[in-house]
Design an enzyme around this catalytic site. Structure first.
Site, PDB file in Angstrom:
ATOM      1  N   GLU A 189       0.883  -1.169   0.000  1.00  0.00           N
ATOM      2  CA  GLU A 189       0.000   0.000   0.000  1.00  0.00           C
ATOM      3  C   GLU A 189       0.918   1.216   0.000  1.00  0.00           C
ATOM      4  OE1 GLU A 189      -2.668   2.533   3.109  1.00  0.00           O
ATOM      5  OE2 GLU A 189      -2.941   0.354   3.204  1.00  0.00           O
ATOM      6  N   ARG A 211       1.568  10.120   0.751  1.00  0.00           N
ATOM      7  CA  ARG A 211       2.159  11.077   1.676  1.00  0.00           C
ATOM      8  C   ARG A 211       3.406  11.722   1.080  1.00  0.00           C
ATOM      9  NH1 ARG A 211       1.903   7.624   7.386  1.00  0.00           N
ATOM     10  NH2 ARG A 211      -0.334   7.211   7.356  1.00  0.00           N
ATOM     11  N   THR A 263      -3.648   6.651   1.836  1.00  0.00           N
ATOM     12  CA  THR A 263      -3.760   8.065   2.187  1.00  0.00           C
ATOM     13  C   THR A 263      -4.300   8.869   1.002  1.00  0.00           C
ATOM     14  OG1 THR A 263      -1.740   7.701   3.497  1.00  0.00           O
ATOM     15  CG2 THR A 263      -2.643   9.901   3.511  1.00  0.00           C
ATOM     16  N   LYS A 266     -11.300  -0.065   6.484  1.00  0.00           N
ATOM     17  CA  LYS A 266     -10.060   0.095   7.238  1.00  0.00           C
ATOM     18  C   LYS A 266     -10.428   0.579   8.636  1.00  0.00           C
ATOM     19  CE  LYS A 266      -5.836   2.941   7.076  1.00  0.00           C
ATOM     20  NZ  LYS A 266      -5.012   3.813   6.220  1.00  0.00           N
TER      21      LYS A 266
END
Length: 208
Positions: free
Chosen positions: A41, A45, A69, A129
């Site tokens: 994953e 960021r 993210t 999640k």
């Protein structure tokens, strides 16, 4: 989504990666794939995320690759164009969820309380999640949520070798997101042998 979660369930742990230099992505993909975790994953960021995903996909076409993210529809587009298999977001943003659904891209949004779980279910989602896992009540909170809601969770945030098996023991957990086997400093410094050992140890930790 069922095929995706089946692949994740078999892997048990999904490496969550923040990579600063996309040129190192293919080598990182090699380390993960050759040492028992052919998945990643890659979080948005860093500015290198989309290119890193693209480089991983070109080097290892069969690798399971997600974008993490993801906060905007523009990032969804960038991730899809780079070749991801799924999208992960830290929170539950209906706009992002709807856009992924429109683009037929699986999304695993973040939730950490009953209201967010119900909102996700209202939009047809049952794979979520749990984030941030430890600060949000950890295993006990997941037990409470899974007793009420027919959904599956991927706990991420504070998951580590000491507690990962407590999460994986829950029927509602299909996999855990973790960063401990892919420290950013080891990637930056290209310490591939050390990364390989950390990745190999995951299988031992989760009892495979």
């Amino acid at each position: 989504m069922s095929h995706l979660t089946s692949r994740m369930r078999a892997l048990k742990v999904i490496p969550v990666i923040a990579i600063k230099d996309a040129h190192k992505a293919a080598k990182l993909a090699q380390v993960l794939s050759e040492n028992g975790l052919p998945c990643a994953e890659v979080t948005f960021r860093t500015e290198a995320a989309a290119q890193a995903i693209r480089n991983m996909r070109e080097a290892y076409p069969d690798m399971l690759i997600g974008a993490g993210t993801v906060l905007t529809t523009q990032q969804v587009d960038a991730a899809i164009e780079a070749g991801v298999d799924f999208i992960v977001s830290p929170g539950f943003n209906p706009t992002t969820v709807k856009y992924c659904q429109q683009r037929n891209m699986p999304i695993i949004p973040g939730v950490n309380n009953p209201s967010l779980v119900e909102q996700a279910m209202e939009m047809g989602l049952n794979t979520l999640k749990f984030f941030p896992a430890e600060p949000s009540g950890g295993v006990e909170m997941l037990k409470a949520l899974s007793a009420v809601y027919p959904v599956s969770f991927m706990p991420t945030g504070g998951v580590n070798p000491a507690n990962v098996n407590q999460y994986l023991a829950l029927n509602a957990v299909f996999a855990c997101g973790g960063t401990w086997m892919v420290p950013g400093n080891l990637i930056d410094e290209e310490r591939w042998d050390e990364l390989a050992e950390l990745v190999k140890n995951v299988a031992t930790i989760v009892g495979e």
